[in-house]
Design an enzyme around this catalytic site. Sequence first.
Site, mmCIF file in Angstrom:
data_model
loop_
_atom_site.group_PDB
_atom_site.id
_atom_site.type_symbol
_atom_site.label_atom_id
_atom_site.label_comp_id
_atom_site.label_asym_id
_atom_site.label_seq_id
_atom_site.Cartn_x
_atom_site.Cartn_y
_atom_site.Cartn_z
ATOM 1 N N ALA A 1 15.829 44.913 4.941
ATOM 2 C CA ALA A 1 16.047 45.369 6.316
ATOM 3 C C ALA A 1 14.720 45.747 6.947
ATOM 4 O O ALA A 1 13.745 46.073 6.259
ATOM 5 C CB ALA A 1 17.002 46.567 6.348
ATOM 6 N N ASP A 2 14.706 45.712 8.264
ATOM 7 C CA ASP A 2 13.540 46.196 9.001
ATOM 8 C C ASP A 2 14.029 46.821 10.298
ATOM 9 O O ASP A 2 15.073 46.417 10.836
ATOM 10 C CB ASP A 2 12.551 45.067 9.309
ATOM 11 C CG ASP A 2 11.221 45.619 9.795
ATOM 12 O OD1 ASP A 2 10.468 46.164 8.963
ATOM 13 O OD2 ASP A 2 10.942 45.537 11.009
ATOM 14 N N THR A 3 13.275 47.798 10.795
ATOM 15 C CA THR A 3 13.654 48.515 12.009
ATOM 16 C C THR A 3 12.494 48.538 12.992
ATOM 17 O O THR A 3 11.349 48.809 12.596
ATOM 18 C CB THR A 3 14.079 49.960 11.670
ATOM 19 O OG1 THR A 3 15.189 49.927 10.775
ATOM 20 C CG2 THR A 3 14.479 50.725 12.924
#
Length: 215
Positions: free
Chosen positions: A86-88
């Site tokens: 995941a990345d934000t």
Amino acid sequence: MTETSPIPPAARPKLVLASASPRRLALMQQAGLEPDALLPADLDETPLKAEKPRDLVRRLARAKLDVAVAAARAGEELRDSYVVAADTVVAVGRRILPKAEVTDEAAACLRLLSGRAHRVYTAICVMGPKDRPRERLVETRVRFKRLSAREIDGYLASGEWRGKAGGYAIQGLAGSFVVKLVGSYSAVVGLPLYETVGLLEGEGFPVRGAWRDAA
């Protein structure tokens, strides 16, 4: 095997989290999922020229997935594992805010976010033993109160902002800045639980079985 029978340890599939983030690990554990390994990727997260926030977060999440899958498939123990990455990204309009590493960066982010709405984009990617990637993009709208100079200085002194997208951590002191949130709270923290569980189940990972094992 009955519906309530636990999965034998030898038959339980392995789960890998492509991150060293304690926040993402805690969220996975909150969902009853305990990774067997953490395989973070050391990537250059600099946006490409004119790259939109949603495109950047998708690209980085997929790159993290690819690195972790390659590492997992290289060994016998994790060869058939399920990998989650995941990345934000935090953005105001098309402006992508940095993952603040110095005080001046964090201060600039907080002044920009003060009294206005922004968007938090989190991309989640999952790959199972069939090597078929699945992904989702979660967009959450967040509005901050108008921050006083004293509030900004106090938050900077806390150090919570360090390494955080947009210069703040919603699960900490900055939660008191939030006037309104529309979307996924867990996605703002770093891992959208609804989407993560759904993608894993779609690939055949026995999420509910992990819950029974944890009981």
